[in-house]
Design an enzyme around this catalytic site. Sequence first.
Site, short mmCIF file in Angstrom:
data_model
loop_
_atom_site.label_atom_id
_atom_site.label_comp_id
_atom_site.label_asym_id
_atom_site.label_seq_id
_atom_site.Cartn_x
_atom_site.Cartn_y
_atom_site.Cartn_z
N PHE A 1 0.82 -1.33 0.12
CA PHE A 1 0.19 0.08 0.02
C PHE A 1 0.83 1.18 -0.09
O PHE A 1 0.76 2.16 -0.73
CB PHE A 1 -0.88 0.06 1.27
CG PHE A 1 -1.90 1.23 1.37
CD1 PHE A 1 -2.91 1.14 0.31
CD2 PHE A 1 -1.78 1.91 2.16
CE1 PHE A 1 -3.82 2.17 0.39
CE2 PHE A 1 -2.81 3.12 2.08
CZ PHE A 1 -3.88 3.20 1.26
N PHE A 2 2.01 1.16 0.76
CA PHE A 2 3.00 2.24 0.63
C PHE A 2 4.43 1.54 0.11
O PHE A 2 4.29 0.39 -0.07
CB PHE A 2 3.40 2.69 1.97
CG PHE A 2 1.98 3.44 2.80
CD1 PHE A 2 1.38 4.25 1.79
CD2 PHE A 2 1.83 3.00 3.80
CE1 PHE A 2 0.32 4.96 2.71
CE2 PHE A 2 0.77 3.52 4.49
CZ PHE A 2 -0.15 4.60 3.92
N GLU B 1 16.98 4.95 3.58
CA GLU B 1 15.75 4.18 3.38
C GLU B 1 14.68 5.19 3.79
O GLU B 1 14.50 5.74 4.81
CB GLU B 1 15.52 2.89 4.35
CG GLU B 1 16.54 1.69 3.95
CD GLU B 1 17.64 1.81 4.63
OE1 GLU B 1 17.86 2.65 5.89
OE2 GLU B 1 18.70 1.57 4.11
N ALA C 1 -8.40 14.47 7.30
CA ALA C 1 -7.14 14.27 6.38
C ALA C 1 -7.26 13.11 5.35
O ALA C 1 -8.09 12.40 5.74
CB ALA C 1 -6.11 14.09 7.22
N GLU D 1 -12.92 13.84 1.86
CA GLU D 1 -12.53 13.47 3.12
C GLU D 1 -13.50 14.09 4.10
O GLU D 1 -13.95 13.56 5.07
CB GLU D 1 -11.31 13.64 3.38
CG GLU D 1 -10.26 12.92 2.61
CD GLU D 1 -10.31 11.26 2.95
OE1 GLU D 1 -10.90 10.98 4.04
OE2 GLU D 1 -9.74 10.73 2.13
N SER E 1 8.15 14.67 7.92
CA SER E 1 9.27 13.92 8.51
C SER E 1 10.44 13.95 7.21
O SER E 1 10.65 12.52 6.86
CB SER E 1 8.95 12.74 9.33
OG SER E 1 10.19 12.41 10.01
N GLY F 1 13.45 13.57 7.21
CA GLY F 1 14.38 12.63 7.38
C GLY F 1 14.15 11.27 6.74
O GLY F 1 15.01 10.24 6.63
N GLU G 1 6.67 12.47 2.13
CA GLU G 1 5.47 13.04 2.31
C GLU G 1 5.18 14.62 2.54
O GLU G 1 5.99 15.07 3.37
CB GLU G 1 4.76 12.29 3.41
CG GLU G 1 3.00 12.86 3.48
CD GLU G 1 2.44 12.18 4.49
OE1 GLU G 1 1.12 12.01 4.68
OE2 GLU G 1 3.08 12.08 5.68
N GLU H 1 -12.67 0.15 4.50
CA GLU H 1 -11.59 0.53 5.31
C GLU H 1 -11.73 0.36 6.76
O GLU H 1 -10.67 0.67 7.44
CB GLU H 1 -11.24 1.86 4.73
CG GLU H 1 -10.92 2.01 3.44
CD GLU H 1 -10.21 3.30 2.75
OE1 GLU H 1 -10.13 4.18 3.93
OE2 GLU H 1 -10.11 3.63 1.66
#
Length: 211
Positions: A28-29, A52, A96, A112, A133, A135, A139, A162
């Site tokens: 999914f990701f 990574e 969100a 949404e 984030s 690092g 996103e 879901e």
Amino acid sequence: MQKEQQNIQQFSSEDVEILSKETLYQGFFKMVKYAFKHKLFKGGWSGVVEREIFERGHAIAVLPYDPVLDEFVMIEQVRIGALPTSTSPWLLEVVAGIIDEGETAEDVCCREAQEEAGLDIQKLYKALSYLSSPGGTTERLHIFVGLVDASDAKGVHGLEYENEDILVHRVPTSVAFDWINQGKIDNAATLIALQWFAMNKQLVLEKWSHD
């Protein structure tokens, strides 16, 4: 001071050289391993850096606001990532969602808001965008304030397929700001949206009054 300011963000994307990108996981990701070099502040180039990176696309967060009632509409749902460090993983949040291919950020705000809170967005104000984030993930979140009628906001919402279980709350603005100080709101998108609104409320209302 002027000389110091000239040195801020002197580099651009062109000053990074991507040597390789390897997909480590695709579901999914996606998890991607980057190898890259970049220019150094003292001159020259860095050695090879490997990271990574979690790639989940980009997202929106919209703070529904009713200027007549001076209330926000917030939602509450379980977030498993909060479990290790929170007394309760049921978080108080703004609406969100992830931006799917072919959608605009504004489209997602409206979709949404209806799915998660049963709300119709009447007007949108783009507040800001930020990297969640950088690092560890690519996103970027786009924050909006949405004009709504909160008088009928209630109930449990979400998409059944879901397994979403989302409770709607009407929250006076003063209470929401108190919740920040009390630590009841501790997720980034909600904190940023509320704090931005506190700083820019009049700007939003003036813009909406002229639309």
